[in-house]
Scaffold this active site. Sequence first.
Site, PDB file in Angstrom:
ATOM      1  N   GLY A  70       0.773  -1.245   0.000  1.00 56.79           N
ATOM      2  CA  GLY A  70       0.000   0.000   0.000  1.00 56.79           C
ATOM      3  C   GLY A  70       0.799   1.286   0.000  1.00 56.79           C
ATOM      4  O   GLY A  70       0.283   2.323   0.419  1.00 56.79           O
ATOM      5  N   SER A  71       2.053   1.253  -0.507  1.00 56.28           N
ATOM      6  CA  SER A  71       2.802   2.522  -0.494  1.00 56.28           C
ATOM      7  C   SER A  71       2.225   3.508  -1.511  1.00 56.28           C
ATOM      8  O   SER A  71       2.233   4.721  -1.280  1.00 56.28           O
ATOM      9  CB  SER A  71       4.294   2.292  -0.729  1.00 56.28           C
ATOM     10  N   ASN A  72       1.714   3.018  -2.614  1.00 57.58           N
ATOM     11  CA  ASN A  72       1.054   3.937  -3.565  1.00 57.58           C
ATOM     12  C   ASN A  72      -0.239   4.481  -2.971  1.00 57.58           C
ATOM     13  O   ASN A  72      -0.565   5.658  -3.145  1.00 57.58           O
ATOM     14  CB  ASN A  72       0.791   3.251  -4.909  1.00 57.58           C
ATOM     15  N   MET A 125      -3.461  -7.314  -7.333  1.00 50.02           N
ATOM     16  CA  MET A 125      -2.808  -8.416  -8.042  1.00 50.02           C
ATOM     17  C   MET A 125      -3.769  -9.318  -8.833  1.00 50.02           C
ATOM     18  O   MET A 125      -3.454 -10.478  -9.094  1.00 50.02           O
ATOM     19  CB  MET A 125      -1.999  -9.262  -7.056  1.00 50.02           C
ATOM     20  N   ARG A 126      -4.923  -8.805  -9.198  1.00 48.78           N
ATOM     21  CA  ARG A 126      -5.856  -9.592 -10.008  1.00 48.78           C
ATOM     22  C   ARG A 126      -6.193  -8.871 -11.299  1.00 48.78           C
ATOM     23  O   ARG A 126      -6.299  -7.643 -11.304  1.00 48.78           O
ATOM     24  CB  ARG A 126      -7.165  -9.832  -9.265  1.00 48.78           C
ATOM     25  N   ILE A 127      -6.388  -9.668 -12.340  1.00 50.32           N
ATOM     26  CA  ILE A 127      -6.809  -9.071 -13.604  1.00 50.32           C
ATOM     27  C   ILE A 127      -8.325  -8.927 -13.563  1.00 50.32           C
ATOM     28  O   ILE A 127      -9.044  -9.886 -13.244  1.00 50.32           O
ATOM     29  CB  ILE A 127      -6.373  -9.956 -14.788  1.00 50.32           C
ATOM     30  N   HIS A 184       2.251   0.408 -13.030  1.00 48.41           N
ATOM     31  CA  HIS A 184       3.091  -0.762 -13.289  1.00 48.41           C
ATOM     32  C   HIS A 184       4.560  -0.337 -13.236  1.00 48.41           C
ATOM     33  O   HIS A 184       4.921   0.706 -13.790  1.00 48.41           O
ATOM     34  CB  HIS A 184       2.749  -1.346 -14.662  1.00 48.41           C
ATOM     35  N   LEU A 207      -3.383  -7.933 -19.561  1.00 45.47           N
ATOM     36  CA  LEU A 207      -2.452  -7.606 -18.473  1.00 45.47           C
ATOM     37  C   LEU A 207      -1.536  -6.432 -18.842  1.00 45.47           C
ATOM     38  O   LEU A 207      -0.876  -6.464 -19.891  1.00 45.47           O
ATOM     39  CB  LEU A 207      -1.598  -8.851 -18.150  1.00 45.47           C
ATOM     40  N   ASP A 208      -1.503  -5.411 -17.969  1.00 42.20           N
ATOM     41  CA  ASP A 208      -0.596  -4.275 -18.128  1.00 42.20           C
ATOM     42  C   ASP A 208      -0.639  -3.676 -19.538  1.00 42.20           C
ATOM     43  O   ASP A 208       0.392  -3.416 -20.162  1.00 42.20           O
ATOM     44  CB  ASP A 208       0.847  -4.694 -17.760  1.00 42.20           C
TER      45      ASP A 208
HETATM   46  C1  GRF Z   1       4.102  -1.240  -7.222  1.00 45.66           C
HETATM   47  O1  GRF Z   1       5.432  -1.418  -7.624  1.00 45.66           O
HETATM   48  C2  GRF Z   1       3.191  -1.136  -8.409  1.00 45.66           C
HETATM   49  O2  GRF Z   1       3.793  -0.551  -9.517  1.00 45.66           O
HETATM   50  C3  GRF Z   1       2.873  -2.582  -8.696  1.00 45.66           C
HETATM   51  O3  GRF Z   1       2.772  -3.189  -7.447  1.00 45.66           O
HETATM   52  C4  GRF Z   1       3.559  -2.468  -6.492  1.00 45.66           C
HETATM   53  C5  GRF Z   1       2.640  -2.094  -5.386  1.00 45.66           C
HETATM   54  O4  GRF Z   1       3.308  -1.507  -4.306  1.00 45.66           O
HETATM   55  N1  GRF Z   1       1.683  -2.698  -9.506  1.00 45.66           N
HETATM   56  P1  GRF Z   1       2.513  -0.820  -3.138  1.00 45.66           P
HETATM   57  O5  GRF Z   1       1.526  -1.862  -2.576  1.00 45.66           O
HETATM   58  O6  GRF Z   1       1.771   0.361  -3.693  1.00 45.66           O
HETATM   59  O7  GRF Z   1       3.531  -0.438  -2.130  1.00 45.66           O
END
Ligand code: GRF
Length: 190
Positions: A14-16, A92-94, A111, A146-147
């Site tokens: 969850g850092s983003n 982490m799911r499509i 990504h 995906l991506d």
């Molecule tokens: C990030 O590197 C993002 O680009 C990828 O998964 C990671 C998630 O990191 N999709 P966080 O959970 O936001 O720390």
Amino acid sequence: MTKHPIGVFISGRGSNLKSIINVCKDLSFPAKISVVFSDNPDAKGMELAYENNIDAISLDINDFKNKNDFEEEILKLIKPYNLELVCLAGYMRILTKRFIDKFPGRILNIHPSLLPKYKGLNTHRRAIENNESVAGCTVHYVNENLDDGEIVLQKEVRIDNNDTEHTLADKVLKEEHIIYPEAIKLALKK
Ligand code: GRF
């Protein structure tokens, strides 16, 4: 400034999410996180939602007959929030086409590579193994592949000789935290 309701989907750290929570505190940022969804009740990022009094929902896919039923339940639970944007942040799911069609042009993903290069996992390791001189991150609209999907923003990061996949991941992550909020702003302007 109007604050548009957005949802953030996570699976882990969850850092983003944290960086988005922080910018949303700024009155001039055009979004507020109305709900956080996780497919993993133990995701560390859920704590951030609780600490910041953001509604947080988690569902375990194993409690459902299939992915369709799982997503139907997510849709039902997030409907009251009238989300203008769904931001996948380490989710982490499509998503199925059915889900995506409910939010046409309104789902973003981040990504850790310069797409279209290095879709999928272990992006930093693969970039280093291929002797790339630059890596980076991308925010893009989500489609059922995906991506994939139209790119909103990218940021390049130089790969130094002594970089490992971990040091590179740290460098890229810093940039992720900057471009995701910027991309949200751009997407809300559309
Ligand atoms: C990030 O590197 C993002 O680009 C990828 O998964 C990671 C998630 O990191 N999709 P966080 O959970 O936001 O720390």
